[in-house]
Structure formats: structure tokens, C-alpha cells
Design a protein around this motif. Structure first.
Motif, PDB file in Angstrom:
ATOM      1  N   ALA A 105       0.809  -1.220   0.000  1.00  0.00           N
ATOM      2  CA  ALA A 105       0.000   0.000   0.000  1.00  0.00           C
ATOM      3  C   ALA A 105       0.843   1.271   0.000  1.00  0.00           C
ATOM      4  O   ALA A 105       0.300   2.372  -0.141  1.00  0.00           O
ATOM      5  CB  ALA A 105      -0.932   0.004   1.213  1.00  0.00           C
ATOM      6  N   ILE A 106       2.159   1.140   0.158  1.00  0.00           N
ATOM      7  CA  ILE A 106       3.024   2.326   0.249  1.00  0.00           C
ATOM      8  C   ILE A 106       3.713   2.540  -1.099  1.00  0.00           C
ATOM      9  O   ILE A 106       4.821   2.066  -1.342  1.00  0.00           O
ATOM     10  CB  ILE A 106       4.073   2.179   1.369  1.00  0.00           C
ATOM     11  N   ALA A 107       3.050   3.246  -1.976  1.00  0.00           N
ATOM     12  CA  ALA A 107       3.640   3.560  -3.276  1.00  0.00           C
ATOM     13  C   ALA A 107       4.797   4.545  -3.094  1.00  0.00           C
ATOM     14  O   ALA A 107       4.888   5.235  -2.070  1.00  0.00           O
ATOM     15  CB  ALA A 107       2.582   4.152  -4.200  1.00  0.00           C
ATOM     16  N   ILE A 113       7.459   9.037   1.492  1.00  0.00           N
ATOM     17  CA  ILE A 113       8.844   9.150   1.959  1.00  0.00           C
ATOM     18  C   ILE A 113       8.909  10.054   3.190  1.00  0.00           C
ATOM     19  O   ILE A 113       9.579   9.737   4.184  1.00  0.00           O
ATOM     20  CB  ILE A 113       9.756   9.685   0.835  1.00  0.00           C
ATOM     21  N   LYS A 114       8.191  11.174   3.151  1.00  0.00           N
ATOM     22  CA  LYS A 114       8.169  12.079   4.294  1.00  0.00           C
ATOM     23  C   LYS A 114       7.515  11.435   5.504  1.00  0.00           C
ATOM     24  O   LYS A 114       7.956  11.634   6.647  1.00  0.00           O
ATOM     25  CB  LYS A 114       7.442  13.375   3.923  1.00  0.00           C
ATOM     26  N   THR A 172       9.552  10.952  -9.346  1.00  0.00           N
ATOM     27  CA  THR A 172       8.774  10.801 -10.583  1.00  0.00           C
ATOM     28  C   THR A 172       9.464   9.840 -11.536  1.00  0.00           C
ATOM     29  O   THR A 172       8.827   8.961 -12.130  1.00  0.00           O
ATOM     30  CB  THR A 172       8.583  12.176 -11.260  1.00  0.00           C
ATOM     31  N   TRP A 173      10.776  10.012 -11.692  1.00  0.00           N
ATOM     32  CA  TRP A 173      11.550   9.123 -12.579  1.00  0.00           C
ATOM     33  C   TRP A 173      11.482   7.676 -12.106  1.00  0.00           C
ATOM     34  O   TRP A 173      11.178   6.761 -12.870  1.00  0.00           O
ATOM     35  CB  TRP A 173      13.005   9.577 -12.628  1.00  0.00           C
ATOM     36  N   ALA A 174      11.770   7.439 -10.811  1.00  0.00           N
ATOM     37  CA  ALA A 174      11.830   6.076 -10.292  1.00  0.00           C
ATOM     38  C   ALA A 174      10.466   5.397 -10.354  1.00  0.00           C
ATOM     39  O   ALA A 174      10.369   4.213 -10.730  1.00  0.00           O
ATOM     40  CB  ALA A 174      12.357   6.084  -8.856  1.00  0.00           C
ATOM     41  N   ALA A 175       9.408   6.109  -9.989  1.00  0.00           N
ATOM     42  CA  ALA A 175       8.064   5.522 -10.014  1.00  0.00           C
ATOM     43  C   ALA A 175       7.691   5.107 -11.433  1.00  0.00           C
ATOM     44  O   ALA A 175       7.127   4.027 -11.654  1.00  0.00           O
ATOM     45  CB  ALA A 175       7.045   6.508  -9.449  1.00  0.00           C
ATOM     46  N   THR A 214      15.003   1.009   0.678  1.00  0.00           N
ATOM     47  CA  THR A 214      15.490  -0.151  -0.072  1.00  0.00           C
ATOM     48  C   THR A 214      14.616  -1.362   0.204  1.00  0.00           C
ATOM     49  O   THR A 214      14.184  -2.067  -0.723  1.00  0.00           O
ATOM     50  CB  THR A 214      16.948  -0.471   0.308  1.00  0.00           C
ATOM     51  N   THR A 215      14.332  -1.607   1.477  1.00  0.00           N
ATOM     52  CA  THR A 215      13.470  -2.725   1.851  1.00  0.00           C
ATOM     53  C   THR A 215      12.083  -2.570   1.241  1.00  0.00           C
ATOM     54  O   THR A 215      11.510  -3.525   0.692  1.00  0.00           O
ATOM     55  CB  THR A 215      13.363  -2.825   3.384  1.00  0.00           C
ATOM     56  N   LEU A 216      11.524  -1.375   1.325  1.00  0.00           N
ATOM     57  CA  LEU A 216      10.200  -1.118   0.747  1.00  0.00           C
ATOM     58  C   LEU A 216      10.174  -1.432  -0.747  1.00  0.00           C
ATOM     59  O   LEU A 216       9.287  -2.153  -1.233  1.00  0.00           O
ATOM     60  CB  LEU A 216       9.803   0.346   0.977  1.00  0.00           C
ATOM     61  N   LEU A 217      11.141  -0.907  -1.478  1.00  0.00           N
ATOM     62  CA  LEU A 217      11.148  -1.085  -2.933  1.00  0.00           C
ATOM     63  C   LEU A 217      11.400  -2.540  -3.323  1.00  0.00           C
ATOM     64  O   LEU A 217      10.837  -3.036  -4.301  1.00  0.00           O
ATOM     65  CB  LEU A 217      12.191  -0.161  -3.566  1.00  0.00           C
ATOM     66  N   LEU A 218      12.236  -3.240  -2.571  1.00  0.00           N
ATOM     67  CA  LEU A 218      12.475  -4.654  -2.858  1.00  0.00           C
ATOM     68  C   LEU A 218      11.210  -5.479  -2.613  1.00  0.00           C
ATOM     69  O   LEU A 218      10.859  -6.355  -3.417  1.00  0.00           O
ATOM     70  CB  LEU A 218      13.623  -5.181  -1.995  1.00  0.00           C
TER      71      LEU A 218
END
Length: 352
Positions: A105-107, A113-114, A172-175, A214-218
């Protein structure tokens, strides 16, 4: 899009391809690999969480050992922490739990991030004014000598004025990259993290937050084994290589020809070590289930739960004969499941 860093200079070498292939093979096999008893899997996750919290906070200067971290987490509901180190550990634990429980649920957005930054620093008194907000002051990375003397700036981070724009561009780029999937997601995550650290968007907590992200994105990319093996402990044990790779890539990050290779190879290498260690732990768990007597399994479980175990502890907790306990401890040590520490009456055993 007016992006302020160039990603087309990333060289996809044979080494990078081999690392990605190996990590993805483990990702695909995890469904079968992770089929061990639920209580064993839960134990692995508990140990990895303690290691991750301890390592990530120590990388940034905290001094609590894993045993002290574990003791603090047992009483985390108190929410009254006497030292800065305790505040940082408690905040990291809360942010990690949020990610573990809600990753899907955390896009990847600036607001999320904040929010994670607020969670990370929620117990830190001195950070109250700036938690969850981009930095108001410069925070260049400085080096300090063994006696605490300032050796000067080793890396200039983004200016406070430029930070909102750069973070907007980066997220924006990474998403978009992660959504399209044209570039391998591990490469996108690696680039995102190194640019995030180059910007250093918050006054404090950037290193710890980068490891939470890092953990979130993985997890969002499908690497669901991540909570069971500590990436942070890998980084702590290779800290010199970690900082060297960061400096080598960040030094030219805003140029027309940034060199992503040092950081990307370090990052993928750390992920490989993480999965290698986890694979060994899983194999060890299988051996335990298949080959070890029930008493030996109980002794190992107690060693995991308590962090350290003496002969007297094992006798008291199991009710077994003292000489029998000694025999089991000797066998477990010889087989590499336990490590013996101290001598004589001060002897104790911990997980190897």
C-alpha cells in the motif's frame, strides 16, 4: 522530463547480469525454499529484524549491540527512551514494521517518503522540528578523524533550495521506471538509492531512511524473502566498501557521464550476500528438522530466543540432566549450529 541525472551511461556488464540472474533465481525459488515450519520462519524474521535495526543504526554512529536492541524491543511499548541511540533504534523498528506490514500500500511518493521519515524520527527529541520535512540547512557529508577532529567535507550534497525540485524529479523518474519495467527493477532501485543519498534531502536520518526505502522497494518488486535476511548487517560488515562505492558514483552524479558502476555492483553484491546467507540459514533449519534430536532442537530455539545460553540455563528450561545437556551442546557446537564463548563457569553458547 527535465531530469537532473543521466542514467543511460550505466554499463550493463557480465558481472551485473550474473548478479541479477542469481538474485532473481533465489527470488523465484523462495516459495519452495521458504517452506519450513512457521515457527522457524518466524524466528528467522525476528533475528533478521534485530540484526537490521542494530546494524543500520550503528552504521550512523549508534552503539547499541544486537542484544541491547533485542532487550529494548521487548519493552518498546514503554515509548520512553533515555538516550539518542535508544530513540533511533525505536524509530527504526517502527518504520520497519510499517514497511513490513503495508509495503503493497506504500507507493513511491514524496508524501510516503516524508511519512516514513516522520516514523523514523518520531522518538528523537532533537529532530522534532524537521522530521518529515526537507532540510532547511546544508548537510554536507564530512569526515572525522579518530579523535573527533573535522577533516573537512568529503561530499557536497544538494542545496536546500534545490532539494524539493531534485526529489520531485527523482521520485517521478523512479516511479515511472518501476511501473514500465523496461529497466530491471534492481537497477532502478540501486540508482534511486544512490541519488537519494546524493541529495540527502532531510536534515538527519538519510542513511537509515535509505535502507528503509530499499526494503520497501524490494518488497514491492516481489523480493518477499527480504524480511528474513538482514541486508543492513551486510552493509555494516562492508562499511568501507559501501562508502567507497557511494563516493565513486556520487562524485560525478550530476555530470553528463556519471559512473554508476561502482555503486550498482556494490549494491547487487550486497543483495547476493544477503540471499546467500539466508539460503544457508534455511538449509540449516532443514537439517535441524531432519537430523537433530528433539532436545537439540529445543536448545537451539532457546539460544535464538535468549541470544545466549549457559548449561545451567538449558538444564533449568528443559529439565534435562546436566551431562546430557553438555553432550548436546558439544554436538551442536561441533556441527556448527552453536558457538562457544568464554571458559569455565563463564562459558555460554550463541547461534553460530
Amino acid at each position: 522530463m527535465d531530469i537532473s541525472f543521466k542514467t543511460d551511461t550505466l554499463r550493463i556488464t557480465d558481472e551485473i547480469l550474473a548478479l541479477i540472474a542469481e538474485i532473481d533465481e533465489f527470488k523465484g525459488a523462495w516459495r519452495a525454499i521458504g517452506r519450513i515450519a512457521p515457527e522457524r520462519l518466524s524466528s528467522l524474521r525476528r533475528v533478521a529484524t534485530i540484526e537490521s535495526i542494530g546494524s543500520s543504526t550503528r552504521i550512523e554512529g549508534a552503539r547499541l549491540s544486537d542484544r541491547e536492541v533485542e532487550a529494548l524491543l521487548r519493552n518498546i511499548e514503554i515509548k520512553a527512551f533515555e538516550t539518542r541511540d535508544e530513540q533511533e533504534v525505536a524509530g527504526y523498528a517502527e518504520a520497519m514494521d510499517t514497511v513490513f506490514q503495508n509495503a503493497e500500500a506504500i507507493a513511491l511518493t514524496e508524501n510516503h517518503i516524508k511519512q516514513l521519515h516522520r516514523d523514523l524520527l518520531q522518538f528523537s527529541d532533537k529532530d522534532e522540528r524537521h522530521r518529515g520535512e526537507y532540510k532547511p540547512l546544508s548537510n554536507n557529508v564530512e569526515a572525522f578523524g579518530p579523535d573527533g577532529e573535522n577533516l573537512g567535507v568529503i561530499f557536497e550534497t544538494a542545496a536546500p533550495f534545490d532539494t524539493p525540485r531534485l526529489m520531485g524529479e527523482l521520485v517521478t523518474w523512479a516511479a515511472a521506471e518501476l511501473e514500465r519495467g523496461k529497466r530491471h527493477r534492481l537497477l532502478t532501485i540501486a540508482i534511486f538509492i544512490v541519488v537519494f543519498l546524493a541529495i540527502h534531502p532531510f536534515q538527519d536520518g538519510n542513511g537509515r531512511l535509505s535502507r528503509i526505502l530499499t526494503t520497501l522497494l524490494l518488497l514491492r518488486a516481489g523480493y518477499v524473502y527480504v524480511p528474513y535476511g538482514s541486508l543492513e548487517s551486510i552493509i555494516e560488515q562492508s562499511k568501507e566498501g559501501y562508502y567507497l562505492a557511494l563516493r565513486q558514483t556520487q562524485g560525478e552524479i550530476w555530470s553528463e557521464t556519471p559512473d554508476w558502476h561502482p555503486w550498482v555492483t556494490y549494491f547487487l553484491g550486497a543483495l547476493k550476500q544477503q540471499k546467500d546467507r539466508l539460503a544457508k540459514k534455511i538449509e540449516r533449519e532443514r537439517l535441524i528438522l531432519g537430523d537433530l534430536p528433539e532436545l537439540s532442537q529445543k536448545i537451539l530455539e532457546m539460544a535464538r530466543e535468549h541470544g545466549r545460553l549457559t548449561v545451567a540455563d538449558a538444564v533449568k528450561l528443559t529439565g534435562a540432566n546436566r551431562n546430557t545437556i553438555k553432550d548436546h551442546l558439544k554436538t551442536l557446537t561441533q556441527k556448527g549450529f552453536l558457538e562457544r564463548h568464554g571458559a569455565g563457569r563463564g562459558t555460554w553458547y550463541g547461534i553460530a
